[in-house]
Scaffold this motif. Structure first.
Motif, PDB file in Angstrom:
ATOM      1  N   ARG A   1       0.862  -1.458  -0.040  1.00 17.69           N
ATOM      2  CA  ARG A   1       0.017   0.007   0.106  1.00 17.69           C
ATOM      3  C   ARG A   1       0.825   1.224   0.020  1.00 17.69           C
ATOM      4  O   ARG A   1       1.559   1.560   0.790  1.00 17.69           O
ATOM      5  N   LEU A   2       0.406   2.161  -0.935  1.00 18.77           N
ATOM      6  CA  LEU A   2       1.220   3.447  -0.888  1.00 18.77           C
ATOM      7  C   LEU A   2      -0.102   4.467  -0.592  1.00 18.77           C
ATOM      8  O   LEU A   2      -0.755   4.936  -1.349  1.00 18.77           O
ATOM      9  N   ARG A   3       0.112   5.054   0.603  1.00 20.25           N
ATOM     10  CA  ARG A   3      -0.992   5.599   0.981  1.00 20.25           C
ATOM     11  C   ARG A   3      -1.026   7.149   0.532  1.00 20.25           C
ATOM     12  O   ARG A   3      -0.128   7.757   0.337  1.00 20.25           O
ATOM     13  N   GLY A   4      -2.474   7.445   0.008  1.00 24.17           N
ATOM     14  CA  GLY A   4      -2.506   8.823  -0.567  1.00 24.17           C
ATOM     15  C   GLY A   4      -2.145   8.794  -1.766  1.00 24.17           C
ATOM     16  O   GLY A   4      -2.120  10.341  -2.597  1.00 24.17           O
ATOM     17  N   ARG A   5      -1.674   7.878  -2.422  1.00 24.59           N
ATOM     18  CA  ARG A   5      -1.174   8.117  -3.815  1.00 24.59           C
ATOM     19  C   ARG A   5      -2.177   7.641  -4.957  1.00 24.59           C
ATOM     20  O   ARG A   5      -1.900   7.331  -6.190  1.00 24.59           O
ATOM     21  N   GLY A   6      -3.476   7.557  -4.765  1.00 26.81           N
ATOM     22  CA  GLY A   6      -4.331   7.134  -5.679  1.00 26.81           C
ATOM     23  C   GLY A   6      -5.134   8.226  -6.257  1.00 26.81           C
ATOM     24  O   GLY A   6      -4.432   9.173  -6.145  1.00 26.81           O
ATOM     25  N   LEU A   7      -6.468   7.911  -6.495  1.00 28.61           N
ATOM     26  CA  LEU A   7      -7.180   9.089  -7.334  1.00 28.61           C
ATOM     27  C   LEU A   7      -7.607  10.362  -6.569  1.00 28.61           C
ATOM     28  O   LEU A   7      -8.349   9.880  -5.370  1.00 28.61           O
ATOM     29  N   GLY A   8      -7.392  11.390  -6.597  1.00 30.51           N
ATOM     30  CA  GLY A   8      -7.783  12.649  -6.001  1.00 30.51           C
ATOM     31  C   GLY A   8      -9.121  12.513  -5.860  1.00 30.51           C
ATOM     32  O   GLY A   8      -9.981  12.497  -6.858  1.00 30.51           O
ATOM     33  N   ASN A   9      -9.872  13.331  -4.720  1.00 24.21           N
ATOM     34  CA  ASN A   9     -11.187  13.544  -4.814  1.00 24.21           C
ATOM     35  C   ASN A   9     -11.582  14.918  -4.737  1.00 24.21           C
ATOM     36  O   ASN A   9     -12.740  15.402  -4.525  1.00 24.21           O
ATOM     37  N   GLY A  10     -10.879  16.023  -5.413  1.00 31.22           N
ATOM     38  CA  GLY A  10     -11.285  17.321  -5.457  1.00 31.22           C
ATOM     39  C   GLY A  10     -10.835  17.967  -4.292  1.00 31.22           C
ATOM     40  O   GLY A  10     -10.622  19.242  -4.377  1.00 31.22           O
ATOM     41  N   ARG A  11     -10.506  17.431  -3.132  1.00 31.35           N
ATOM     42  CA  ARG A  11     -10.078  18.008  -1.736  1.00 31.35           C
ATOM     43  C   ARG A  11      -8.732  17.640  -1.648  1.00 31.35           C
ATOM     44  O   ARG A  11      -7.917  17.193  -2.644  1.00 31.35           O
ATOM     45  N   ARG A  12      -8.107  17.857  -0.296  1.00 29.39           N
ATOM     46  CA  ARG A  12      -6.724  17.339  -0.062  1.00 29.39           C
ATOM     47  C   ARG A  12      -6.643  15.877   0.018  1.00 29.39           C
ATOM     48  O   ARG A  12      -5.593  15.287  -0.230  1.00 29.39           O
ATOM     49  N   ALA A  13      -7.688  15.180   0.425  1.00 26.65           N
ATOM     50  CA  ALA A  13      -7.466  13.668   0.287  1.00 26.65           C
ATOM     51  C   ALA A  13      -7.595  12.961  -0.812  1.00 26.65           C
ATOM     52  O   ALA A  13      -8.275  13.577  -1.966  1.00 26.65           O
ATOM     53  N   ALA A  14      -6.838  11.918  -1.060  1.00 30.73           N
ATOM     54  CA  ALA A  14      -6.887  11.082  -1.969  1.00 30.73           C
ATOM     55  C   ALA A  14      -7.023   9.700  -1.799  1.00 30.73           C
ATOM     56  O   ALA A  14      -6.892   9.229  -0.554  1.00 30.73           O
ATOM     57  N   GLY A  15      -7.283   8.767  -2.762  1.00 33.06           N
ATOM     58  CA  GLY A  15      -7.442   7.379  -2.411  1.00 33.06           C
ATOM     59  C   GLY A  15      -5.916   6.961  -2.244  1.00 33.06           C
ATOM     60  O   GLY A  15      -4.883   7.516  -2.113  1.00 33.06           O
ATOM     61  N   ASP A  16      -5.985   5.436  -2.243  1.00 34.61           N
ATOM     62  CA  ASP A  16      -4.537   4.749  -1.872  1.00 34.61           C
ATOM     63  C   ASP A  16      -4.369   3.944  -3.281  1.00 34.61           C
ATOM     64  O   ASP A  16      -4.959   3.970  -3.960  1.00 34.61           O
ATOM     65  N   LEU A  17      -2.864   3.971  -3.289  1.00 36.56           N
ATOM     66  CA  LEU A  17      -2.362   2.981  -4.651  1.00 36.56           C
ATOM     67  C   LEU A  17      -1.855   1.719  -3.987  1.00 36.56           C
ATOM     68  O   LEU A  17      -1.109   1.577  -3.092  1.00 36.56           O
ATOM     69  N   TYR A  18      -2.400   0.442  -4.401  1.00 31.72           N
ATOM     70  CA  TYR A  18      -1.819  -0.898  -4.184  1.00 31.72           C
ATOM     71  C   TYR A  18      -1.079  -1.152  -5.083  1.00 31.72           C
ATOM     72  O   TYR A  18      -1.545  -1.448  -6.470  1.00 31.72           O
ATOM     73  N   ALA A  19       0.087  -1.922  -5.019  1.00 33.37           N
ATOM     74  CA  ALA A  19       1.111  -2.599  -5.946  1.00 33.37           C
ATOM     75  C   ALA A  19       0.732  -4.027  -5.644  1.00 33.37           C
ATOM     76  O   ALA A  19       1.241  -4.433  -4.604  1.00 33.37           O
ATOM     77  N   VAL A  20       0.191  -4.707  -6.432  1.00 37.22           N
ATOM     78  CA  VAL A  20      -0.186  -6.221  -6.218  1.00 37.22           C
ATOM     79  C   VAL A  20       0.871  -7.059  -6.832  1.00 37.22           C
ATOM     80  O   VAL A  20       1.219  -6.970  -8.287  1.00 37.22           O
ATOM     81  N   VAL A  21       1.608  -7.786  -5.820  1.00 36.17           N
ATOM     82  CA  VAL A  21       2.717  -8.356  -6.462  1.00 36.17           C
ATOM     83  C   VAL A  21       2.558  -9.445  -7.070  1.00 36.17           C
ATOM     84  O   VAL A  21       1.679 -10.446  -6.757  1.00 36.17           O
ATOM     85  N   GLN A  22       3.265  -9.631  -8.304  1.00 37.46           N
ATOM     86  CA  GLN A  22       3.151 -10.818  -9.144  1.00 37.46           C
ATOM     87  C   GLN A  22       4.813 -11.487  -9.337  1.00 37.46           C
ATOM     88  O   GLN A  22       5.664 -10.793  -9.744  1.00 37.46           O
TER      89      GLN A  22
END
Length: 302
Positions: free
Chosen positions: A246-267
């Motif tokens: 998990r990369l916290r706060g590296r996902g899609l923005g929501n128009g405010r300061r908060a953003a979703g998370d980004l998940y690197a799924v290991v293969q």
């Protein structure tokens, strides 16, 4: 037709012109209209006023009325035999009366507001397909609208943080209102184009992180993509296939300061072909390693 004196009913002299007759009629009709007056006999008086006006406003009917008898004003009138056939209203007084003028005087009717009615502008429904990067950062798009046969191009801003399936309301950007009516709106439906790297789950993103067996076993640091540019990710030792880093706060923005998370799924991937040296190393590992991935831990269901 009764024996009423139409001039006396309207309260005008026999030589009154049409404007004076119309003015007197409007005043009396407003006073005695059943919707305006609750006095006893108001409806009957209103009908008398309407009948008098229907006769005196028409030059031919008025001439015939004036010629029928030269009786003193205010005395009952006895009409000649042909009067009823030639000039009776037959209940049509209300059809002939200037009802629009009356209703306008009372604040009603189509022309009570002295002009065309306000009409709101047209609303538009349209859609736009944007990239994930545009959804994250926002962008301007050009829309072509056909507003009543007039083609116009409009530049609108899609704000940061929109998501797939979202509907944006652009107030006042639609068709132009007329006669003081409000401008219409645009309802913009957002669809996101598929991305070559990222998968979306609302504001969260995920992607496949492919590791070699030794990277997964020993741990490593590797550069990974985000919507804001590459960042360095630490892969801990002993990372298994399918694990989500998990990369916290590296996902899609929501128009405010908060953003979703980004998940690197290991293969975990292996070389399709091996060099001689690689084969020796893997064979040595196979001989020396105590790791058996298919062993069932004790206590676990078979």
């Amino acid at each position: 037709m009764n024996d009423q004196d139409h001039y006396a009913t309207l309260g005008v002299p026999r030589n009154a012109d049409l404007n004076a007759i119309k003015k007197a009629y409007r005043k009396l009709a407003r006073e005695h209209h059943p919707d305006m007056s609750k006095a006893p006999g108001a409806e009957a008086r209103f009908k008398e006023v309407a009948e008098a006006y229907a006769t005196l406003k028409d030059p031919e009917k008025r001439a015939a009325y004036d010629a029928r008898d030269q009786h003193p004003a205010g005395e009952p009138f006895s009409p000649p035999p042909q009067w009823g056939q030639d000039h009776a209203t037959n209940g049509s007084a209300f059809e002939e009366m200037d009802i629009e003028a009356l209703l306008a005087a009372m604040g009603r009717g189509r022309h009570a507001r002295h002009g065309p009615q306000p009409r709101n502008g047209r609303d538009f429904d349209t859609s736009v397909r944007i990239s994930l990067e545009d959804a994250h950062h926002g962008r301007s798009v050009h829309l072509s609208l056909d507003d009543g046969g007039h083609e116009r191009t409009l530049e609108v801003t899609v704000p940061p943080g929109v998501h797939d399936g979202q509907k944006l309301r652009l107030r006042g950007q639609g068709g132009k209102g007329q006669h003081g009516g409000a401008d219409g709106d645009i309802y913009l439906h957002i669809t996101l184009a598929p991305h070559r790297v990222f998968r979306t789950d609302h504001q969260d993103l995920s992607f496949d992180l492919v590791l070699s067996p030794w990277e997964a076993a020993l741990g490593t640091q590797t550069e990974v993509p985000t919507l804001d540019g590459p960042v360095l990710l630490t892969v801990p030792p002993g990372t298994r296939s399918g694990r989500k880093l998990r990369l916290r706060g590296r996902g899609l923005g929501n128009g405010r300061r908060a953003a979703g998370d980004l998940y690197a799924v290991v293969q975990i991937d292996v070389p399709a072909t091996l060099t001689g040296r690689e084969r020796e190393l893997f064979e040595a590992l196979a001989q020396d390693s105590a790791f058996h991935p298919r062993d069932v831990p004790q206590g676990a269901p078979a």
